[in-house]
Design an enzyme around this catalytic site. Sequence first.
Site, mmCIF file in Angstrom:
data_model
loop_
_atom_site.group_PDB
_atom_site.id
_atom_site.type_symbol
_atom_site.label_atom_id
_atom_site.label_comp_id
_atom_site.label_asym_id
_atom_site.label_seq_id
_atom_site.Cartn_x
_atom_site.Cartn_y
_atom_site.Cartn_z
ATOM 1 N N HIS A 103 0.823 -1.221 0.000
ATOM 2 C CA HIS A 103 0.000 0.000 0.000
ATOM 3 C C HIS A 103 0.854 1.268 0.000
ATOM 4 O O HIS A 103 0.669 2.137 -0.861
ATOM 5 C CB HIS A 103 -0.957 -0.019 1.188
ATOM 6 C CG HIS A 103 -1.671 1.267 1.420
ATOM 7 N ND1 HIS A 103 -2.583 1.799 0.533
ATOM 8 C CD2 HIS A 103 -1.578 2.179 2.449
ATOM 9 C CE1 HIS A 103 -3.029 2.954 0.993
ATOM 10 N NE2 HIS A 103 -2.429 3.208 2.153
ATOM 11 N N HIS A 127 3.822 6.871 5.568
ATOM 12 C CA HIS A 127 2.666 7.597 6.100
ATOM 13 C C HIS A 127 1.893 6.855 7.183
ATOM 14 O O HIS A 127 1.125 7.467 7.920
ATOM 15 C CB HIS A 127 1.721 8.012 4.960
ATOM 16 C CG HIS A 127 0.903 6.904 4.381
ATOM 17 N ND1 HIS A 127 1.329 6.134 3.323
ATOM 18 C CD2 HIS A 127 -0.324 6.446 4.701
ATOM 19 C CE1 HIS A 127 0.399 5.251 3.018
ATOM 20 N NE2 HIS A 127 -0.625 5.416 3.836
ATOM 21 N N GLU A 131 1.140 5.626 12.965
ATOM 22 C CA GLU A 131 -0.212 5.216 13.352
ATOM 23 C C GLU A 131 -0.321 3.727 13.621
ATOM 24 O O GLU A 131 -1.022 3.304 14.549
ATOM 25 C CB GLU A 131 -1.187 5.603 12.239
ATOM 26 C CG GLU A 131 -2.629 5.298 12.539
ATOM 27 C CD GLU A 131 -3.547 5.785 11.426
ATOM 28 O OE1 GLU A 131 -4.659 5.260 11.339
ATOM 29 O OE2 GLU A 131 -3.144 6.675 10.660
ATOM 30 N N ASP A 132 0.388 2.904 12.830
ATOM 31 C CA ASP A 132 0.145 1.465 12.863
ATOM 32 C C ASP A 132 1.322 0.627 13.360
ATOM 33 O O ASP A 132 1.242 -0.601 13.355
ATOM 34 C CB ASP A 132 -0.239 0.974 11.461
ATOM 35 C CG ASP A 132 -1.577 1.559 11.008
ATOM 36 O OD1 ASP A 132 -2.416 1.825 11.881
ATOM 37 O OD2 ASP A 132 -1.763 1.750 9.795
ATOM 38 N N ASP A 194 -3.199 8.366 -0.963
ATOM 39 C CA ASP A 194 -3.519 7.284 -0.026
ATOM 40 C C ASP A 194 -4.978 6.862 -0.160
ATOM 41 O O ASP A 194 -5.295 5.672 -0.289
ATOM 42 C CB ASP A 194 -3.218 7.777 1.393
ATOM 43 C CG ASP A 194 -3.762 6.852 2.470
ATOM 44 O OD1 ASP A 194 -3.495 5.651 2.402
ATOM 45 O OD2 ASP A 194 -4.465 7.353 3.374
ATOM 46 N N ASP A 314 -25.611 14.144 -23.871
ATOM 47 C CA ASP A 314 -24.202 14.539 -23.927
ATOM 48 C C ASP A 314 -23.337 13.651 -23.035
ATOM 49 O O ASP A 314 -22.665 14.111 -22.112
ATOM 50 C CB ASP A 314 -24.036 16.005 -23.551
ATOM 51 C CG ASP A 314 -24.686 16.345 -22.204
ATOM 52 O OD1 ASP A 314 -25.509 15.538 -21.756
ATOM 53 O OD2 ASP A 314 -24.346 17.385 -21.637
#
Length: 780
Positions: A103, A127, A131-132, A194, A314
């Site tokens: 990812h 990134h 956080e993880d 992301d 259109d």
Amino acid sequence: MELPLSNPNTSDSHGLSSPKEGVKAENKSIIATLLAQSSRHLFGPTSAPKLPLKHQVVSIEGLISKLGYLKPAEIAEIKKAFHFSDNAHLGQYRHSGEPYITHPVAVAELCATWRLDAPSIMAALLHDVIEDTLCTKADLVDKFGSKVAELVEGLTKLDKLEFQSHAEAQAESFQKMFMAMARDVRVILVKLADRTHNMRTLDAVPMEKRRRVAAETIEIYAPIAHRLGLNIIYRDLQDLSFRYSMPMRFRVIEKAVKRARGNRKEMVEKILQTTRLAFAKLNVEVDLRGREKTLFSIYSKMRNKHLSFTQVLDVYAFRVTVSSIDECYRALGILHSMYKPMPGKFKDYIAIPKINGYQSLHTTLLGPSGVPVEFQIRTRDMHAVAESGVAAHWAYKDGSPDMSEVQNRAHQWLQSLIDIQDSSGDSQEFLEHVKIDLFPDAVYVFTPKGHIRALPRGATALDFAYSIHSDLGNTCVAVKINGLQLPLRSELKNGDIIEVVPSSNSQPNPGWLAFVRTGKARASIRHSLKTTHYAESLQLGERLLASALRQQAVDAGLLSPEIWEKLLHWTGDKTRDEACVNIALGRRSAQELAIRLKILIDEEGGATQMRLGASDWVTPPQEISSPHQRQAILVDGREGNSMSFQSCCHPIPGDNIIGYLGKGEGLQIHTNDCPLALRMLSKDNDKWVEVEWGKEINREFDVDLAIDTHQGKGVLARVASSVTSADSNILNVSMDDRYKEDAVTIRFTIQVADRLHLAKVMRSLRANHDVMRVTRTRTT
């Protein structure tokens, strides 16, 4: 930020395998082998035998091939960031079974297509590590420097455990991201990359999560991409959100477009061939391409205009790309000589660009068989901006004076987010204001000196004043539009010239919140009401809470500092004063807080006897009424903007009244038989409080009268004279025919001191021989 995650082992709140525990023992030997192989295969083709998804080595060969615009030293740093991220995410997998590192690599590749700088590519790879994983911002500063660490920190969500609800956590995280984005636009560019990759791989997550993520994307991220001019990402996010939020409708329209593509292929080819030939004959070099409209745009047109698919003619548009602005207008003339233009379907976004910097000429022509055909004409530079917006020709420089027009517009909008942040009370209010500003359309108006300003469709003259400066909006008393003095609520139209008339004695009115359109105006008004009239709101909040405490038979003497601290922890307010102000503004319920305080006192057994000597509003124990006795709030008309008397019923002293705490708008006073108040009371009983008129009232109040009179010359003047002879001021007058030629109804808004004064005015009117009937009116 990674959304579609899987959890093969134990998981944290993000669905990732916990890095503390690592992978299972049986996987360790496999991973050790793979890591040994990675030195041979990481940046080149691999001949290793095919392994399951979760055991495959991830290469960044594709990313490196896109980084030719960077220096070798910068590419080396990016490789270093990849190794760091790969090790940090070791043992974590996506729902698809792929290693999690796939990812960040995909996000970095998207950023590379925009030719972002090395810190942005590194932030894309890193990134999610804060956080993880166990990695901290300090680790990133040590390894990669403060700039990369700041970008990654700006992309990191806040811990959901800090908040009472998912909505509050989401709002706080968005606010944090927007503020980081205002400081450095690269934050949102990486975030959009992301989110785009997450949306492209959303098939692997459960249906409920798909819908939630799709809704969040169409509501927040797609509008941000559009606001920054990233139209490729904008269209992609729209279609992907449509696909996952409304899968059946998406499939139906997708099939219909495929059928239409075959049916209209011959017509499209004919238009392309004829148009190319016409340009060639006149020696105009163009790049002409046909473009199919997105499925979401087709669906939106069907929904908004109530059309079937066959009525959306259109579906295809044609893009004409030329070398210069002069050739744009020349190409327009050639097209208009070939096909008839449809009236009202021409837009010149070159002379007046869209608010996100987009420039093109748009024209809709009647093509073969009378089918409408849209053409977009632009230069090559305009096309780069149209597709990539603020990321086009990207070269990041701190405070660069050489920013392009589109980057300058983006910078101005991002700076306005800081103004909204300064004026907002909390993260959810901030997010509400930002959503208002993520508008898809704009109206273009001019200052008296000829400077153009873009505002959202439906914006008012007051919005214009606030767009110039918050102080100008706060002190605005009148506006002139095209030389004519008009109300502040007047809706603006393209080409209007607006002049603002300020006054140093003027202050914002709570009623302005009912018609302003922009987030900056709403945030500035609320901020002014909260700060300028803080003392008024504090006093009203204290009175409301004191009344609620008396109803609960709570002895205010038992409210120790410890109990207040527990209450503030429960409400999230910083101080007691802030809690009282929020009560006055309708953000908190006085009854709810009083009940909570009673529970806290009961939990301590009523043992605490500490007094709050500085509290004027605290009722001494001996003055507490019998349990549950309701004591009304006294109204004397001097409360300022913390209290407003509603125009639907125009309450005046002597009327029986009731109060409603509107969110962010203070205490609203209605008559207790007001039809609007009765409807609101039946829906939301908790926000109503008992109020009564005070003994001394030193102001006048508005009231509406309907006066039926005979027809005749000078009737209006004589009726007005009857009103003024009773010492009343006329604020507004209007007339309408009631009995055709026999009579007319005159409607006055007048000012009176109380019901006795109103009775005096009505007696004066009834004594007038022109008057047949006088009634007090209200809005139903």
